[in-house]
Design a protein around this motif. Structure first.
Motif, PDB file in Angstrom:
ATOM      1  N   VAL A   5       0.963  -1.538   0.408  1.00  0.00           N
ATOM      2  CA  VAL A   5       0.171   0.284   0.304  1.00  0.00           C
ATOM      3  C   VAL A   5       0.752   0.812  -0.078  1.00  0.00           C
ATOM      4  CG1 VAL A   5      -1.878   1.873   1.495  1.00  0.00           C
ATOM      5  CG2 VAL A   5      -1.772  -1.348   1.514  1.00  0.00           C
ATOM      6  N   LEU A  21      -0.410  -0.805   8.901  1.00  0.00           N
ATOM      7  CA  LEU A  21       0.164  -1.730   7.699  1.00  0.00           C
ATOM      8  C   LEU A  21       1.215  -2.816   8.740  1.00  0.00           C
ATOM      9  CD1 LEU A  21       0.562   0.768   4.795  1.00  0.00           C
ATOM     10  CD2 LEU A  21      -0.742  -0.983   5.005  1.00  0.00           C
ATOM     11  N   PHE A  79      -3.930   5.201   0.070  1.00  0.00           N
ATOM     12  CA  PHE A  79      -4.375   5.075   1.148  1.00  0.00           C
ATOM     13  C   PHE A  79      -4.379   7.305   1.195  1.00  0.00           C
ATOM     14  CE2 PHE A  79      -3.994   6.863   6.106  1.00  0.00           C
ATOM     15  CZ  PHE A  79      -5.105   6.501   6.530  1.00  0.00           C
ATOM     16  N   MET A 103      -8.376   4.018  -0.473  1.00  0.00           N
ATOM     17  CA  MET A 103      -8.984   3.767   0.282  1.00  0.00           C
ATOM     18  C   MET A 103     -10.059   4.723   0.784  1.00  0.00           C
ATOM     19  SD  MET A 103      -5.729   2.254   1.593  1.00  0.00           S
ATOM     20  CE  MET A 103      -6.037   2.575   3.181  1.00  0.00           C
ATOM     21  N   LEU A 313      -9.033  -0.119   5.367  1.00  0.00           N
ATOM     22  CA  LEU A 313      -8.106  -1.177   4.428  1.00  0.00           C
ATOM     23  C   LEU A 313      -9.018  -2.595   3.751  1.00  0.00           C
ATOM     24  CD1 LEU A 313      -4.660  -1.176   6.032  1.00  0.00           C
ATOM     25  CD2 LEU A 313      -5.003  -1.216   3.663  1.00  0.00           C
TER      26      LEU A 313
END
Length: 357
Positions: A5, A21, A79, A103, A313
């Motif tokens: 990500v 993460l 993100f 996201m 997520l």
């Protein structure tokens, strides 16, 4: 779930995203401007990519560079965080066009709620309480006529953007005449949208917002409220939950109104529905929707035990969330967040960026 990500942001929100993460075993990719080369999010990330520039317009606001960084590193999702491109429908569309999960909400939701007059229309369609107001105004004459109907004082607002920019109280027709072109100019300058509208001014109002979360398919939950009434220059200074001296019946009505609005558009991901609360009358009115995670989201996380970034997520990846658990969460305890204002009192309290000592 995603394996990699990219975080299209900087600062505290990027650091928090990297922490989430890592907890989930997902590779984090930080992007940075050259001025942020040694920033914490760059140090903490598994991979760091320079956006080869120093200005925000050339780095964190460059859709082209962010998409290229994601494609070059094999990122499956982006993100957006808050600020920068977090509420850019164009950025969300660019992610979709390149098969990268965004996201956040859908481009259409960002676009519609991003315009305050359109957000009022959506709220009105599901009977969310609203202050008397107008749609977009076509002229100063129309503004003056509508203001007389509403009754002074009124708030003249820019339909686009946020941060208190293009927000002016007008106590009479003369004040409205003086402010009209100025607010339109600010909207055009900062948000490339000169649209303005009027709302009735509520004296001694409190600012209460509800954190919502949706799966994009009709399921939406309210995860508590935050009181952000203490402000300076229309910027929040203190955020707290629960909102003090808010009757429980009113709290539940706030949640219901926010959820109904979210369900009406099948809202996806995290969002905040903001309300004005008139404590003297125990009534609340719709203000706007923020289609992103907000700076103050940790306040909600502290009392719910949730990691909202983790929830974002999972929804973006199409994973199943425990909606029965989410809808049954009762916030426990209290949390508060305070922002520090860096100003120079000798220079009429003008902003004074620099090193805090």
């Amino acid at each position: 779930m995603f394996k990699t990500v990219l975080i299209a942001n900087r600062g505290e929100i990027a650091v928090r995203a990297i922490r989430t993460l890592k907890k989930m075993g997902i590779t984090s990719i930080a992007v940075y401007s050259e001025t942020d080369r040694y920033a914490q999010h760059v140090i903490d990330a598994d991979i760091a990519v320079s956006l080869e520039g120093t200005k925000p317009s050339d780095t964190y606001l460059s859709i082209e560079k962010l998409i290229a960084a994601a494609k070059n590193t094999g990122a499956e999702a982006i993100f957006p965080g808050y600020g920068f491109l977090s509420e850019s429908a164009d950025f969300a569309r660019a992610c979709e066009a390149n098969n990268i999960a965004f996201m956040g909400p859908t481009p259409e939701q960002i676009l519609e709620f991003g315009l305050k007059h359109r957000a009022r229309e959506l709220a009105g369609a599901v009977n969310v309480p609203m202050t008397p107001g107008t749609g977009l105004l076509n002229s100063l004459d129309e503004a003056l006529t509508e203001a007389e109907k509403i009754g002074y004082p009124v708030m003249l607002k820019s339909t686009a953007g946020g941060g208190g920019i293009g927000l002016t109280r007008c106590d009479n027709a003369e004040a409205l005449q003086e402010a009209y072109e100025s607010v339109k100019r600010l909207g055009e300058q900062f948000f490339k949208d000169a649209g303005v509208f009027l709302e009735c001014f509520i004296g001694r109002a409190r600012h209460v917002e509800v954190q919502i979360f949706g799966d994009g398919q009709g399921q939406v939950v309210a995860l508590g409220e935050r009181d952000c009434s203490l402000q300076r220059r229309n910027q929040k200074v203190v955020e707290e939950t629960p909102a003090a001296q808010l009757p429980e019946a009113t709290r539940q009505k706030l949640y219901q109104a926010a959820v109904e609005l979210g369900k009406s558009v099948e809202y996806r991901s995290a969002g905040t529905v903001e309300f004005i609360y008139d404590a003297a009358r125990d009534e609340f009115y719709f203000l706007e929707v923020n289609t992103r995670l907000q700076v103050e989201h940790p306040v909600t996380e502290m009392v719910t035990g949730l990691d909202l970034i983790e929830c974002m997520l999972k929804v973006a990846a199409g994973d199943t969330l425990d909606w029965k658990h989410l809808s049954s969460i009762q916030p426990q305890g209290a949390a508060i967040e305070v922002r520090i204002y860096a100003e120079d009192p000798v220079k009429n309290f003008q902003p004074s960026p620099g090193i805090l000592t």
